[in-house]
Design an enzyme around this catalytic site. Sequence first.
Site, PDB file in Angstrom:
ATOM      1  N   VAL A  11       0.822  -1.209   0.000  1.00  0.00           N
ATOM      2  CA  VAL A  11       0.000   0.000   0.000  1.00  0.00           C
ATOM      3  C   VAL A  11       0.860   1.264   0.000  1.00  0.00           C
ATOM      4  CG1 VAL A  11      -1.593   1.347   1.442  1.00  0.00           C
ATOM      5  CG2 VAL A  11      -2.050  -1.062   0.991  1.00  0.00           C
ATOM      6  N   ASP A  30      10.714   3.388   5.634  1.00  0.00           N
ATOM      7  CA  ASP A  30      10.475   2.020   6.119  1.00  0.00           C
ATOM      8  C   ASP A  30      11.608   1.659   7.057  1.00  0.00           C
ATOM      9  OD1 ASP A  30       8.458  -0.352   4.859  1.00  0.00           O
ATOM     10  OD2 ASP A  30      10.158  -1.063   6.080  1.00  0.00           O
ATOM     11  N   THR A 121      -5.586  -0.397   7.474  1.00  0.00           N
ATOM     12  CA  THR A 121      -6.933  -0.808   7.883  1.00  0.00           C
ATOM     13  C   THR A 121      -6.939  -0.950   9.403  1.00  0.00           C
ATOM     14  OG1 THR A 121      -7.134  -1.995   5.796  1.00  0.00           O
ATOM     15  CG2 THR A 121      -8.707  -2.577   7.541  1.00  0.00           C
ATOM     16  N   GLU A 154      -7.411   2.352   2.272  1.00  0.00           N
ATOM     17  CA  GLU A 154      -7.034   2.064   0.887  1.00  0.00           C
ATOM     18  C   GLU A 154      -7.863   0.895   0.352  1.00  0.00           C
ATOM     19  OE1 GLU A 154      -5.064   3.768  -1.290  1.00  0.00           O
ATOM     20  OE2 GLU A 154      -6.087   2.295  -2.521  1.00  0.00           O
ATOM     21  N   ALA A 157      -6.415  -3.254  -5.035  1.00  0.00           N
ATOM     22  CA  ALA A 157      -6.282  -4.714  -5.009  1.00  0.00           C
ATOM     23  C   ALA A 157      -4.907  -5.071  -5.570  1.00  0.00           C
ATOM     24  CB  ALA A 157      -7.380  -5.369  -5.844  1.00  0.00           C
ATOM     25  N   GLY A 259     -14.129 -21.242  -6.388  1.00  0.00           N
ATOM     26  CA  GLY A 259     -12.716 -21.608  -6.380  1.00  0.00           C
ATOM     27  C   GLY A 259     -12.321 -22.247  -5.072  1.00  0.00           C
ATOM     28  N   CYS A 266      -5.607  -9.379   3.228  1.00  0.00           N
ATOM     29  CA  CYS A 266      -6.685  -8.497   3.704  1.00  0.00           C
ATOM     30  C   CYS A 266      -7.947  -9.231   4.136  1.00  0.00           C
ATOM     31  CB  CYS A 266      -7.040  -7.477   2.618  1.00  0.00           C
ATOM     32  SG  CYS A 266      -5.746  -6.254   2.405  1.00  0.00           S
ATOM     33  N   LYS A 327      -3.579 -15.100  -5.438  1.00  0.00           N
ATOM     34  CA  LYS A 327      -4.328 -14.856  -6.673  1.00  0.00           C
ATOM     35  C   LYS A 327      -3.327 -14.454  -7.750  1.00  0.00           C
ATOM     36  CE  LYS A 327      -5.289  -9.967  -6.011  1.00  0.00           C
ATOM     37  NZ  LYS A 327      -6.259  -8.897  -6.104  1.00  0.00           N
ATOM     38  N   ARG A 334       0.546 -14.435   1.485  1.00  0.00           N
ATOM     39  CA  ARG A 334      -0.062 -14.408   2.815  1.00  0.00           C
ATOM     40  C   ARG A 334      -1.438 -15.088   2.765  1.00  0.00           C
ATOM     41  NH1 ARG A 334       1.172  -8.116   4.324  1.00  0.00           N
ATOM     42  NH2 ARG A 334       1.008  -7.871   2.092  1.00  0.00           N
TER      43      ARG A 334
HETATM   44  N1  NAD Z   1      -2.021  -5.270   0.587  1.00  0.00           N
HETATM   45  C1  NAD Z   1      -3.213  -4.857   0.186  1.00  0.00           C
HETATM   46  O1  NAD Z   1      -3.728  -5.274  -0.856  1.00  0.00           O
HETATM   47  C2  NAD Z   1      -3.980  -3.844   1.002  1.00  0.00           C
HETATM   48  C3  NAD Z   1      -5.087  -3.200   0.404  1.00  0.00           C
HETATM   49  C4  NAD Z   1      -5.782  -2.270   1.154  1.00  0.00           C
HETATM   50  C5  NAD Z   1      -5.415  -2.016   2.466  1.00  0.00           C
HETATM   51  N2  NAD Z   1      -4.361  -2.677   3.022  1.00  0.00           N
HETATM   52  C6  NAD Z   1      -4.001  -2.349   4.401  1.00  0.00           C
HETATM   53  O2  NAD Z   1      -2.875  -1.472   4.338  1.00  0.00           O
HETATM   54  C7  NAD Z   1      -1.988  -1.725   5.430  1.00  0.00           C
HETATM   55  C8  NAD Z   1      -0.611  -2.057   4.879  1.00  0.00           C
HETATM   56  O3  NAD Z   1      -0.702  -3.272   4.156  1.00  0.00           O
HETATM   57  P1  NAD Z   1       0.484  -3.772   3.219  1.00  0.00           P
HETATM   58  O4  NAD Z   1      -0.016  -4.975   2.512  1.00  0.00           O
HETATM   59  O5  NAD Z   1       1.034  -2.638   2.429  1.00  0.00           O
HETATM   60  O6  NAD Z   1       1.546  -4.213   4.332  1.00  0.00           O
HETATM   61  P2  NAD Z   1       3.050  -4.633   4.094  1.00  0.00           P
HETATM   62  O7  NAD Z   1       3.361  -5.625   5.131  1.00  0.00           O
HETATM   63  O8  NAD Z   1       3.269  -4.962   2.654  1.00  0.00           O
HETATM   64  O9  NAD Z   1       3.863  -3.283   4.385  1.00  0.00           O
HETATM   65  C9  NAD Z   1       4.045  -2.721   5.636  1.00  0.00           C
HETATM   66  C10 NAD Z   1       5.411  -2.067   5.655  1.00  0.00           C
HETATM   67  O10 NAD Z   1       5.557  -1.338   6.878  1.00  0.00           O
HETATM   68  C11 NAD Z   1       6.897  -1.469   7.295  1.00  0.00           C
HETATM   69  N3  NAD Z   1       6.966  -1.121   8.704  1.00  0.00           N
HETATM   70  C12 NAD Z   1       6.526  -1.816   9.767  1.00  0.00           C
HETATM   71  N4  NAD Z   1       6.756  -1.134  10.899  1.00  0.00           N
HETATM   72  C13 NAD Z   1       7.333   0.029  10.548  1.00  0.00           C
HETATM   73  C14 NAD Z   1       7.808   1.162  11.272  1.00  0.00           C
HETATM   74  N5  NAD Z   1       7.712   1.236  12.591  1.00  0.00           N
HETATM   75  N6  NAD Z   1       8.355   2.172  10.588  1.00  0.00           N
HETATM   76  C15 NAD Z   1       8.471   2.117   9.248  1.00  0.00           C
HETATM   77  N7  NAD Z   1       8.045   1.078   8.499  1.00  0.00           N
HETATM   78  C16 NAD Z   1       7.486   0.046   9.155  1.00  0.00           C
HETATM   79  C17 NAD Z   1       7.255  -2.904   6.956  1.00  0.00           C
HETATM   80  O11 NAD Z   1       8.646  -3.097   6.878  1.00  0.00           O
HETATM   81  C18 NAD Z   1       6.571  -3.057   5.609  1.00  0.00           C
HETATM   82  O12 NAD Z   1       7.446  -2.703   4.546  1.00  0.00           O
HETATM   83  C19 NAD Z   1      -2.636  -2.853   6.242  1.00  0.00           C
HETATM   84  O13 NAD Z   1      -3.398  -2.288   7.259  1.00  0.00           O
HETATM   85  C20 NAD Z   1      -3.543  -3.525   5.225  1.00  0.00           C
HETATM   86  O14 NAD Z   1      -4.616  -4.164   5.837  1.00  0.00           O
HETATM   87  C21 NAD Z   1      -3.627  -3.578   2.315  1.00  0.00           C
END
Ligand code: NAD
Length: 468
Positions: A11, A30, A121, A154, A157, A259, A266, A327, A334
Amino acid sequence: MNIAIIGTGYVGLVTGACLAESGNSVICIDNDEQKIAGLRAGTVPFHEPLLDAVVLQAGRQGNLQFTTRLDEGTRLADIVFLALGTPTGSDGNADIGPLLQCAHELAEILDHDCLVVVKSTVPPGTCEDIQALFDTMLGRRAAGCAVKVASNPEFLAEGSAVTDFRLPARIVVGTSDDADAETLKQLYAPFDPDGTRLIEMNLRSAEFAKYACNAMLAARISLINELANIAGPLGADIGPVCQVLKSDPRIGPRYLEPGAGYGGSCLPKDLRALIRMAGDKGETAPMLHSIEEVNRRQVGLVFNAIEKYFWGRFQGRCVAVWGLAFKAGTDDIRESPSLALIRALLDAGAQVRAYDPIAEPAVESSFTHPGLVLADSAEQACLDADVLVVMTEWEEFMTPDFRWLASTLRSPAIFDARNLYQDKDLKSLGLRHYQPGRTFPAHSMLKTVWPQAPLLRDDIPQARQQHA
Ligand SMILES: NC(=O)c1ccc[n+]([C@@H]2O[C@H](COP(=O)([O-])OP(=O)(O)OC[C@H]3O[C@@H](n4cnc5c(N)ncnc54)[C@H](O)[C@@H]3O)[C@@H](O)[C@H]2O)c1
């Protein structure tokens, strides 16, 4: 605007890259040093179509930078996005501990007015808690600045994240005052040219909207899976039935493919969190529980079908698995149904030869087992395999050489968990074909393939009775 994004994952990086592309000056932060070093060298740490090009271009234009330093990254920011992961915690709800810790660290260093926007989220009430944390800490250290908190969940997808961000169906903005909403409207103006996509609401509604959306999507998947499971034994073909459903404008065409169940980072965790939140408020949420139950069962049905095919004896059997990602279009594994199936097959004593065009490195770094071989190609996975299971709907699996498969698989059958193939294309070549909701094997195989075989499961006598 000057934007800082904390959390450079799926995201955060997509958000940062697309906001940089639209002319903002963005710094992605990060705490994973390797990830930031790679991004500085031009390497996107995960697979997401179009993202490499956007990151490269924004970097060349000087609009996109990367750092591990919170102070350096947020020093000039007008808006700070929080895009950290919120995985399932020990109580089933989202673990917002790292997010709160990050907000705490931010409150220790911020010394200028800015808007902190929660993109992760999070359960309703989280933004209010973070606002209270800022108010208290900034006041305590007499920082002399005002930090407001907004919610902007966010909806992208994985697999189409860049397109989803560039052309959003909606942009949800939750704020506690109009000025913050106005700031976000300006930021998102390039993504909302006709001004119809941005939906304003209060903080808690915005936070809840994300859970509501994922619950609805998960419900569609579980319902179509359940309908498919009923259709098969009734002799109905779920394929054309899906067409009927999709063509109904009241129902709509998406998320209606039977499926192996939903997975990913998520839907499973957000359902769990919502169930926990409901429970905390005394709501039993029977539908949400059912959605989960159907989903848990679904991958088990694929396993059962294979188990029945081998008459319960997996020793000496080798199963080829196409697809590891949850997918197509992503390397995200995950809560992938494919991995759940592979674990069950390995536990039962089978050998597995798996192939995925993108997700193998992710599996290699997180899951090893002496019985699991990761193949270099779809064909290689099938060498020495008894049967093939197709778990991810990658383009390259759509039109395999069935003739070759029929002559290569030792006990030729395809367990088509994504409903990719036509029965007639396989049967004429002697390939048995299992599809959820079409040819559930308990009945047909017992009657026609091995009528003398010993019974393996409790549901088989029932199936026989029905077909008698
Ligand atoms: N992946 C999706 O498709 C998606 C879609 C919509 C919403 N979301 C939501 O968005 C959020 C992020 O999801 P994601 O899939 O991008 O997660 P992710 O695990 O891919 O990314 C999270 C990042 O945060 C970093 N991080 C953790 N702690 C940190 C800190 N203290 N300082 C700096 N960086 C730090 C991690 O190293 C990692 O790179 C979640 O709440 C998820 O539910 C995800």
